[in-house]
Every structure is written in C-alpha cells, then in structure tokens.
Design a protein around this motif. Structure first.
Motif, PDB file in Angstrom:
ATOM      1  N   THR A  71       0.840  -1.200   0.000  1.00 58.00           N
ATOM      2  CA  THR A  71       0.000   0.000   0.000  1.00 58.00           C
ATOM      3  C   THR A  71       0.874   1.249   0.000  1.00 58.00           C
ATOM      4  O   THR A  71       1.795   1.373   0.815  1.00 58.00           O
ATOM      5  CB  THR A  71      -0.929   0.016   1.222  1.00 58.00           C
ATOM      6  OG1 THR A  71      -1.770  -1.143   1.188  1.00 58.00           O
ATOM      7  CG2 THR A  71      -1.801   1.262   1.225  1.00 58.00           C
ATOM      8  N   LEU A  72       0.578   2.154  -0.909  1.00 64.29           N
ATOM      9  CA  LEU A  72       1.321   3.411  -1.028  1.00 64.29           C
ATOM     10  C   LEU A  72       0.535   4.504  -0.314  1.00 64.29           C
ATOM     11  O   LEU A  72      -0.621   4.776  -0.655  1.00 64.29           O
ATOM     12  CB  LEU A  72       1.504   3.751  -2.510  1.00 64.29           C
ATOM     13  CG  LEU A  72       2.572   4.755  -2.891  1.00 64.29           C
ATOM     14  CD1 LEU A  72       3.955   4.342  -2.406  1.00 64.29           C
ATOM     15  CD2 LEU A  72       2.569   4.973  -4.399  1.00 64.29           C
ATOM     16  N   ILE A  73       1.159   5.125   0.673  1.00 58.66           N
ATOM     17  CA  ILE A  73       0.479   6.093   1.537  1.00 58.66           C
ATOM     18  C   ILE A  73       1.118   7.465   1.380  1.00 58.66           C
ATOM     19  O   ILE A  73       2.353   7.592   1.301  1.00 58.66           O
ATOM     20  CB  ILE A  73       0.576   5.665   3.014  1.00 58.66           C
ATOM     21  CG1 ILE A  73       0.100   4.213   3.182  1.00 58.66           C
ATOM     22  CG2 ILE A  73      -0.228   6.595   3.911  1.00 58.66           C
ATOM     23  CD1 ILE A  73       0.500   3.594   4.518  1.00 58.66           C
ATOM     24  N   THR A  74       0.295   8.500   1.331  1.00 62.40           N
ATOM     25  CA  THR A  74       0.801   9.871   1.349  1.00 62.40           C
ATOM     26  C   THR A  74      -0.122  10.732   2.203  1.00 62.40           C
ATOM     27  O   THR A  74      -1.308  10.430   2.354  1.00 62.40           O
ATOM     28  CB  THR A  74       0.919  10.453  -0.075  1.00 62.40           C
ATOM     29  OG1 THR A  74       1.688  11.665  -0.033  1.00 62.40           O
ATOM     30  CG2 THR A  74      -0.443  10.748  -0.685  1.00 62.40           C
ATOM     31  N   SER A  75       0.433  11.783   2.763  1.00 63.73           N
ATOM     32  CA  SER A  75      -0.336  12.659   3.650  1.00 63.73           C
ATOM     33  C   SER A  75      -1.334  13.495   2.855  1.00 63.73           C
ATOM     34  O   SER A  75      -1.055  13.881   1.712  1.00 63.73           O
ATOM     35  CB  SER A  75       0.607  13.587   4.417  1.00 63.73           C
ATOM     36  OG  SER A  75       1.568  12.852   5.132  1.00 63.73           O
ATOM     37  N   PRO A  76      -2.480  13.811   3.431  1.00 67.98           N
ATOM     38  CA  PRO A  76      -3.437  14.686   2.742  1.00 67.98           C
ATOM     39  C   PRO A  76      -2.912  16.112   2.691  1.00 67.98           C
ATOM     40  O   PRO A  76      -2.155  16.537   3.568  1.00 67.98           O
ATOM     41  CB  PRO A  76      -4.691  14.589   3.619  1.00 67.98           C
ATOM     42  CG  PRO A  76      -4.186  14.205   4.978  1.00 67.98           C
ATOM     43  CD  PRO A  76      -2.968  13.363   4.753  1.00 67.98           C
ATOM     44  N   THR A  77      -3.291  16.838   1.658  1.00 71.86           N
ATOM     45  CA  THR A  77      -2.890  18.246   1.582  1.00 71.86           C
ATOM     46  C   THR A  77      -3.647  19.041   2.636  1.00 71.86           C
ATOM     47  O   THR A  77      -4.714  18.650   3.103  1.00 71.86           O
ATOM     48  CB  THR A  77      -3.167  18.815   0.184  1.00 71.86           C
ATOM     49  OG1 THR A  77      -4.553  18.628  -0.143  1.00 71.86           O
ATOM     50  CG2 THR A  77      -2.310  18.118  -0.863  1.00 71.86           C
ATOM     51  N   SER A  78      -3.070  20.179   2.991  1.00 70.10           N
ATOM     52  CA  SER A  78      -3.640  21.019   4.048  1.00 70.10           C
ATOM     53  C   SER A  78      -2.999  22.390   3.947  1.00 70.10           C
ATOM     54  O   SER A  78      -2.286  22.689   2.988  1.00 70.10           O
ATOM     55  CB  SER A  78      -3.347  20.403   5.424  1.00 70.10           C
ATOM     56  OG  SER A  78      -1.944  20.437   5.681  1.00 70.10           O
ATOM     57  N   ASP A  79      -3.232  23.242   4.960  1.00 70.50           N
ATOM     58  CA  ASP A  79      -2.548  24.532   5.026  1.00 70.50           C
ATOM     59  C   ASP A  79      -1.039  24.369   5.058  1.00 70.50           C
ATOM     60  O   ASP A  79      -0.293  25.279   4.706  1.00 70.50           O
ATOM     61  CB  ASP A  79      -2.955  25.290   6.295  1.00 70.50           C
ATOM     62  CG  ASP A  79      -4.360  25.854   6.222  1.00 70.50           C
ATOM     63  OD1 ASP A  79      -4.946  25.840   5.124  1.00 70.50           O
ATOM     64  OD2 ASP A  79      -4.870  26.296   7.261  1.00 70.50           O
TER      65      ASP A  79
END
Length: 351
Positions: free
Chosen positions: A242-250
């Motif tokens: 599984t390839l995981i990345t952080s959600p975009t945000s401020d």
C-alpha cells in the motif's frame, strides 16, 4: 485572446558554450526570459528579452516583507523534435493560489500560457534531448513597489526563466525525521510556493546534513508525530503493498507530481491511501519488515528514492527491491512527459 508580447532577441546566443552532455541542475540559463509588470492596477504589455540582471530600488518591498512566490515546471523535446509541457495549467493555477495568499495580483492564464509558449519557441534550441534531461522552467512573481511601511506592494513583476538541466538527484538519499523544527503551521503559507517557506527549511536541513543525512522529513508543527513532507517534496511511504501519502492542508503543498502519482498508481492496481501517517507507524513498519519504500515526489526530481531514515538516534535502512513502485511510477510519468507513450489524462501539452 492572444497576449501582445514584445520580443527583444539577444544579439548572440551563448548556447554553443554549453555542454549539454554534462548539465548541472538549474545553474546554466537560456538566452531569454519572459517579463510582465503589474502597475497602476493592471498587467502591462509582456516582453521576452535577453536573460539579464533585474534592477530594483533598495526600498522595493520584496526585500523587506518577502512577497515572493514561484513555480517549477519542465519542457521536453522528443526524438521527432516535438516540444511539450506537463500539466502547465496546474502550475498556473497553483501560482495564482500562492499569489492570493500573499496578496499578489493573480496572473491571467492567457498571459501566463502565451508568454510561456512564446518563450519556449524563442529558446527552442535550449530544450535538451539527452535522456533524463529537460528544460527546467522557473516562473516567479515578486513585489517591486517601494516603501518601508508594512503593507502589500502596489507593483509586481512576473518573470519566467529557463535552464537546461540534467537529473536533479543522483542515487538514493538518507533522511532524518525532524523532531523540533516545523516547515509550516496551520493557517500559514505552507500550501503556497512562497520563497520564505524554503529559506526557513535551510537551517534544520543543514543540521541534518551535519549529522550525515541528505534531507529532512518534516513532521506536523504541533506534536511532531505525523509525517508531512520530504525536504522540498511530497512524500510517499509504502507499507507492504500500500502506497500512503499525507493529505494536503494549510501545511502541505498540493504537488502536481503527487497528484499524477496517485492517479497513475490507481490506474495500475497499486493500492493508495491518502491519510495521516504517524512516525510511530513508520518506525514499527521498519522494525517488522513491512516498510518497503519511501520516496519524495516533485517536479525537479520527479521521484527521489529514500535509502534509509534516522529517528531518535536510531537509523533504519530500507530494503533493495527488484521492481520498486518508485521505479515503475517514475517511468510511467516520464514516458508521458517525453511523449514515449500514450497520454490518457490529457496532461501533455504540445507547444
């Protein structure tokens, strides 16, 4: 409607002095640059002119209050001489998103795109054809209006410069997970490509380099318990398959390469998750053998594999895989960028 662009060509090109077989990244510059000024409440007639120093008054607000934003793009040329860009409108939209946050006037898309295409036509010979090379493009906007009072400027300048470049990184990098410093904070300008974001990264990055690492893995500003970015790039972490990345945000840049990776991975049956990922989860996965890959993603490097990371005085090495996701995804993206394969997404824009 096409922009009316004035063209001032250089008297003699310096291209014959450039070794295209040995290009450093971003330090050899093409003959011309695109310039457009914002004055009296409107954008003026744009020009393409010889690459040269810019003269500014010492009271220009860029020097005092840091109203400066930029983008990073690439142009490519295939074996048949076709010239192309990769998702350029996304760069224009993100530049304007950054501009809004720093109270810089937004650039009309037609001025940006017409100017960019015309610049690449004028400097077409500067687009390399060597494998792995490209013409790096740096649009940037900054305050030129004068005054020591702390307020937005009344005049600005958009410049687009280009630089024929080889690969951004060579080999894998070793990173340090940051425990003290933060790249950005909630409500701040982390999502924008503001020059100050990168200036603030240099000090903690140098501390990591002094310890024997190449880069920093940024964590959240509040608890430093969640992974956010890798140096100046978005980060992807592979746990099992599984390839995981952080959600975009401020705090996190909405990377164009990041979005491309997620789309291509989904279409190639690579499971992805966009969610918060804790440092503890990454360390545990490294300890039990489930951490397979980590890599940074951005325009300059496309994908930069991470060989290992440090955290709390401990070092963790990542395994050498025969067919890593990083390699698969980078090839699929670069093949689209360089016109070696079909582009089902409409990302490739011919000039």
């Amino acid at each position: 409607m096409k922009s009316n662009i004035e063209i001032q060509r250089i008297e003699k090109s310096k291209i014959d002095s450039v070794d295209f077989d040995n290009l450093p990244f971003g330090s050899v510059y093409s003959d011309h640059m695109f310039v457009c000024d914002f004055k009296n409440g409107e954008w003026q007639t744009p020009t393409i002119e010889p690459f040269a120093p810019i003269s500014l008054d010492p009271s220009s607000k860029i020097f005092h209050y840091g109203q400066s934003i930029f983008e990073g793009m690439k142009a490519y040329k295939d074996a048949n001489g076709n010239k192309m860009l990769f998702r350029p409108l996304d760069n224009c939209k993100r530049l304007n998103k950054s501009a809004e946050r720093l109270v810089i006037p937004q650039i009309p898309e037609d001025i940006f795109m017409d100017g960019l295409k015309k610049l690449l036509e004028v400097d077409s010979d500067w687009i390399p054809t060597n494998e792995g090379s490209s013409l790096y493009i740096r649009p940037f906007m900054f305050a030129t209006g004068n005054g020591f009072h702390a307020s937005p400027a009344d005049e600005y300048k958009l410049v687009i410069c280009t630089a024929p470049s080889g690969a951004y990184f060579a080999g894998k990098v070793k990173v340090l997970i940051e425990e003290k410093f933060a790249r950005a904070a909630n409500g701040g300008v982390g999502f924008a490509k503001a020059g100050g974001n990168y200036a603030a990264q240099f000090y903690p990055t140098q501390l990591a380099i002094d310890k024997g690492y190449n880069q920093v893995i940024w964590t959240d500003d509040n608890t430093h318990q969640f992974i956010e970015e890798a140096g100046a790039m978005n980060i992807f972490i592979r746990i099992n398959d599984t390839l995981i990345t952080s959600p975009t945000s401020d705090r996190i840049l909405d990377g164009i390469t990041r979005k491309s990776i997620l789309q291509i991975a989904e279409d190639n049956d690579i499971k992805t998750e966009v969610r918060k990922i804790s440092v503890g989860e990454v360390v545990e996965a490294a300890q039990n053998g489930n951490l397979k890959e980590m890599f940074g993603a951005g325009t300059a490097a496309v994908i930069s594999p991470i060989a290992g990371f440090g955290y709390k005085e401990s070092d963790f090495e990542l395994p050498e895989l025969e067919n890593p996701f990083a390699q698969i995804l980078k090839k699929k993206i670069t093949d689209i960028q360089t016109n070696k394969t079909e582009d089902p997404y409409g990302w490739r824009v011919f000039i």
